[in-house]
Design a protein around this motif. Structure first.
Motif, PDB file in Angstrom:
ATOM      1  N   GLN A   1      35.016 -30.624   5.717  1.00 21.65           N
ATOM      2  CA  GLN A   1      33.854 -31.439   6.126  1.00 21.65           C
ATOM      3  C   GLN A   1      33.164 -30.856   7.361  1.00 21.65           C
ATOM      4  N   GLN A   2      33.881 -30.009   8.111  1.00 21.64           N
ATOM      5  CA  GLN A   2      33.276 -29.410   9.318  1.00 21.64           C
ATOM      6  C   GLN A   2      32.496 -28.136   8.986  1.00 21.64           C
ATOM      7  N   TRP A   3      32.678 -27.620   7.783  1.00 24.34           N
ATOM      8  CA  TRP A   3      32.015 -26.363   7.411  1.00 24.34           C
ATOM      9  C   TRP A   3      30.525 -26.611   7.130  1.00 24.34           C
ATOM     10  N   PRO A   4      29.719 -25.538   7.116  1.00 22.95           N
ATOM     11  CA  PRO A   4      28.291 -25.718   6.806  1.00 22.95           C
ATOM     12  C   PRO A   4      28.083 -26.351   5.427  1.00 22.95           C
ATOM     13  N   ASP A   5      27.043 -27.202   5.331  1.00 18.84           N
ATOM     14  CA  ASP A   5      26.687 -27.735   4.011  1.00 18.84           C
ATOM     15  C   ASP A   5      25.355 -27.131   3.558  1.00 18.84           C
ATOM     16  N   ASN A   6      24.871 -26.213   4.340  1.00 20.22           N
ATOM     17  CA  ASN A   6      23.685 -25.433   3.990  1.00 20.22           C
ATOM     18  C   ASN A   6      24.042 -23.977   4.269  1.00 20.22           C
ATOM     19  N   PRO A   7      23.997 -23.109   3.256  1.00 15.74           N
ATOM     20  CA  PRO A   7      23.610 -23.248   1.852  1.00 15.74           C
ATOM     21  C   PRO A   7      24.460 -24.290   1.107  1.00 15.74           C
ATOM     22  N   ALA A   8      23.829 -24.940   0.132  1.00 16.06           N
ATOM     23  CA  ALA A   8      24.481 -26.049  -0.572  1.00 16.06           C
ATOM     24  C   ALA A   8      25.798 -25.623  -1.218  1.00 16.06           C
ATOM     25  N   ARG A   9      25.919 -24.327  -1.573  1.00 16.44           N
ATOM     26  CA  ARG A   9      27.142 -23.868  -2.264  1.00 16.44           C
ATOM     27  C   ARG A   9      28.249 -23.473  -1.285  1.00 16.44           C
ATOM     28  N   TYR A  10      27.959 -23.535   0.019  1.00 12.33           N
ATOM     29  CA  TYR A  10      28.914 -22.963   0.988  1.00 12.33           C
ATOM     30  C   TYR A  10      30.332 -23.521   0.822  1.00 12.33           C
ATOM     31  N   ARG A  11      30.444 -24.848   0.844  1.00  8.28           N
ATOM     32  CA  ARG A  11      31.797 -25.442   0.829  1.00  8.28           C
ATOM     33  C   ARG A  11      32.522 -25.153  -0.475  1.00  8.28           C
ATOM     34  N   GLU A  12      31.782 -25.205  -1.580  1.00  4.00           N
ATOM     35  CA  GLU A  12      32.423 -24.966  -2.879  1.00  4.00           C
ATOM     36  C   GLU A  12      32.926 -23.520  -2.970  1.00  4.00           C
ATOM     37  N   VAL A  13      32.037 -22.577  -2.655  1.00  4.70           N
ATOM     38  CA  VAL A  13      32.389 -21.159  -2.820  1.00  4.70           C
ATOM     39  C   VAL A  13      33.485 -20.752  -1.812  1.00  4.70           C
ATOM     40  N   PHE A  14      33.324 -21.162  -0.553  1.00  2.59           N
ATOM     41  CA  PHE A  14      34.337 -20.798   0.453  1.00  2.59           C
ATOM     42  C   PHE A  14      35.641 -21.571   0.257  1.00  2.59           C
ATOM     43  N   GLY A  15      35.531 -22.785  -0.272  1.00  2.00           N
ATOM     44  CA  GLY A  15      36.743 -23.580  -0.524  1.00  2.00           C
ATOM     45  C   GLY A  15      37.607 -22.914  -1.585  1.00  2.00           C
ATOM     46  N   LEU A  16      36.998 -22.543  -2.706  1.00  2.00           N
ATOM     47  CA  LEU A  16      37.747 -21.878  -3.786  1.00  2.00           C
ATOM     48  C   LEU A  16      38.347 -20.567  -3.292  1.00  2.00           C
ATOM     49  N   TYR A  17      37.513 -19.826  -2.574  1.00  2.00           N
ATOM     50  CA  TYR A  17      37.944 -18.515  -2.071  1.00  2.00           C
ATOM     51  C   TYR A  17      39.122 -18.669  -1.113  1.00  2.00           C
ATOM     52  N   SER A  18      39.043 -19.640  -0.208  1.00  2.00           N
ATOM     53  CA  SER A  18      40.105 -19.747   0.810  1.00  2.00           C
ATOM     54  C   SER A  18      41.442 -20.114   0.160  1.00  2.00           C
ATOM     55  N   VAL A  19      41.406 -20.925  -0.902  1.00  2.00           N
ATOM     56  CA  VAL A  19      42.663 -21.287  -1.590  1.00  2.00           C
ATOM     57  C   VAL A  19      43.261 -20.048  -2.263  1.00  2.00           C
ATOM     58  N   GLU A  20      42.394 -19.271  -2.935  1.00  2.83           N
ATOM     59  CA  GLU A  20      42.889 -18.063  -3.629  1.00  2.83           C
ATOM     60  C   GLU A  20      43.421 -17.027  -2.638  1.00  2.83           C
ATOM     61  N   VAL A  21      42.682 -16.828  -1.543  1.00  4.57           N
ATOM     62  CA  VAL A  21      43.095 -15.832  -0.552  1.00  4.57           C
ATOM     63  C   VAL A  21      44.414 -16.260   0.081  1.00  4.57           C
ATOM     64  N   ARG A  22      44.539 -17.561   0.320  1.00  5.79           N
ATOM     65  CA  ARG A  22      45.788 -18.056   0.914  1.00  5.79           C
ATOM     66  C   ARG A  22      46.974 -17.775  -0.016  1.00  5.79           C
ATOM     67  N   ASN A  23      46.785 -18.068  -1.317  1.00  6.91           N
ATOM     68  CA  ASN A  23      47.875 -17.813  -2.271  1.00  6.91           C
ATOM     69  C   ASN A  23      48.253 -16.345  -2.297  1.00  6.91           C
ATOM     70  N   LEU A  24      47.237 -15.485  -2.275  1.00 10.70           N
ATOM     71  CA  LEU A  24      47.499 -14.048  -2.279  1.00 10.70           C
ATOM     72  C   LEU A  24      48.243 -13.643  -0.995  1.00 10.70           C
ATOM     73  N   GLY A  25      47.781 -14.157   0.132  1.00  9.61           N
ATOM     74  CA  GLY A  25      48.412 -13.838   1.413  1.00  9.61           C
ATOM     75  C   GLY A  25      49.877 -14.270   1.427  1.00  9.61           C
ATOM     76  N   LEU A  26      50.150 -15.452   0.886  1.00  5.95           N
ATOM     77  CA  LEU A  26      51.536 -15.941   0.882  1.00  5.95           C
ATOM     78  C   LEU A  26      52.401 -15.078  -0.042  1.00  5.95           C
ATOM     79  N   ARG A  27      51.803 -14.599  -1.138  1.00  4.16           N
ATOM     80  CA  ARG A  27      52.563 -13.693  -2.036  1.00  4.16           C
ATOM     81  C   ARG A  27      52.889 -12.392  -1.321  1.00  4.16           C
TER      82      ARG A  27
END
Ligand SMILES: O=C(O)CCC(=O)C(=O)O
Ligand SMILES: [Fe+2]
Length: 261
Positions: free
Chosen positions: A64-90
């Motif tokens: 909720q603290q992340w930018p909401d403009n561009p409108a896709r910011y939270r969706e695109v960065f949210g998905l990416y951060s989950v995937e990157v985290r999983n990769l990092g933990l592996r």
């Protein structure tokens, strides 16, 4: 990996008026902070970088603290951060195996912290006069860097700066300061810097590391009488406070943690 770079470019292309609500000069302002250079108000030399930095984990507490403009910011960065985290933990699991540590050593509080640094290096009219970022090691456990397709990153090896050429769809994985300490010096933190360029460069660094109150020390199973601990015990929070002041002065932030033999 490309989508985040596109959305990040859209964010930095927004009018200043729109971006300035994220701007802060307070280094302790962690949630979501836009700044220029490293510590603009206090540093003597400025660097050719704008930076948006936010916490990524747990996602639902911070998105909720992340930018909401561009409108896709939270969706695109949210998905990416989950995937990157999983990769990092592996990758941390594999490092754990490689070091001969007990399985799951990096799980929990040693990998609870997760920040993202969105770096925008504007086109520089004279790249010989300025750096994008000075020599530093990342303070956390590991970094997964998405460096797009514009060169600029250099790594220090045998006292020489070596360019790390971008590879399509590949992350640069950096060993960070905490991993050097936990591994009792078996793994070395990668010192790196960024040179400026006359074309714009966008990169996204994801840092996985300990929570602030975690006690860091060389892993017990990696030290013995014949292989004594090289570093003192400290909390990650204490380390970060000295890191913020030592690094801009060119001081090695690990030096005061070394046990003198
Ligand atoms: O932009 C890059 O290539 C590296 C960025 C970096 O070192 C950092 O954000 O700590
Ligand atoms: Fe870095």
């Amino acid at each position: 990996m490309k989508d985040v770079l596109v959305v990040a470019t859209e964010f930095f292309d927004l009018p200043v008026e729109e971006k300035k609500r994220f701007y802060s000069e307070d280094p302790h302002d962690q949630g979501c902070r836009l700044k220029t250079s490293i510590d603009f108000a206090r540093e003597k030399v400025h660097f050719w970088r704008d930076n948006l930095r936010h916490i990524c984990h747990p996602l639902e507490e911070h998105i909720q603290q992340w930018p909401d403009n561009p409108a896709r910011y939270r969706e695109v960065f949210g998905l990416y951060s989950v995937e990157v985290r999983n990769l990092g933990l592996r990758i941390l699991d594999l490092i754990c195996e490689g070091l001969g540590l007990e399985a799951g050593y990096f799980e929990g509080e040693l990998s609870q912290g997760h920040f993202m640094s969105v770096n925008h290096y504007p086109p520089c009219p004279d790249p010989t006069l300025v750096l994008g970022l000075p020599k530093h090691g990342d303070p956390f456990t590991i970094t997964l860097l998405n460096q797009g397709d514009v060169p600029g990153l250099q790594v220090l090896k045998d006292d020489q700066w070596i360019a790390v050429e971008p590879l399509p769809n590949a992350f640069v994985v950096n060993i960070n300061h905490m991993l050097q300490i936990i591994s009792n010096g078996k793994l070395k933190s990668a010192y790196h810097r960024v040179v400026a360029s006359n074309v714009a460069r966008m990169t996204i660094a994801s840092f996985i590391g300990p929570s602030m109150d975690v006690v860091i020390q060389p892993a017990k199973s990696l030290v013995s009488e014949s292989n004594p601990p090289l570093y003192k015990c400290f909390t990650f929070g204490d380390f970060t406070r000295t890191y913020i002041t030592d690094t801009p002065k060119g001081k090695d932030p690990l030096e005061h943690l070394m046990i003198q033999s």
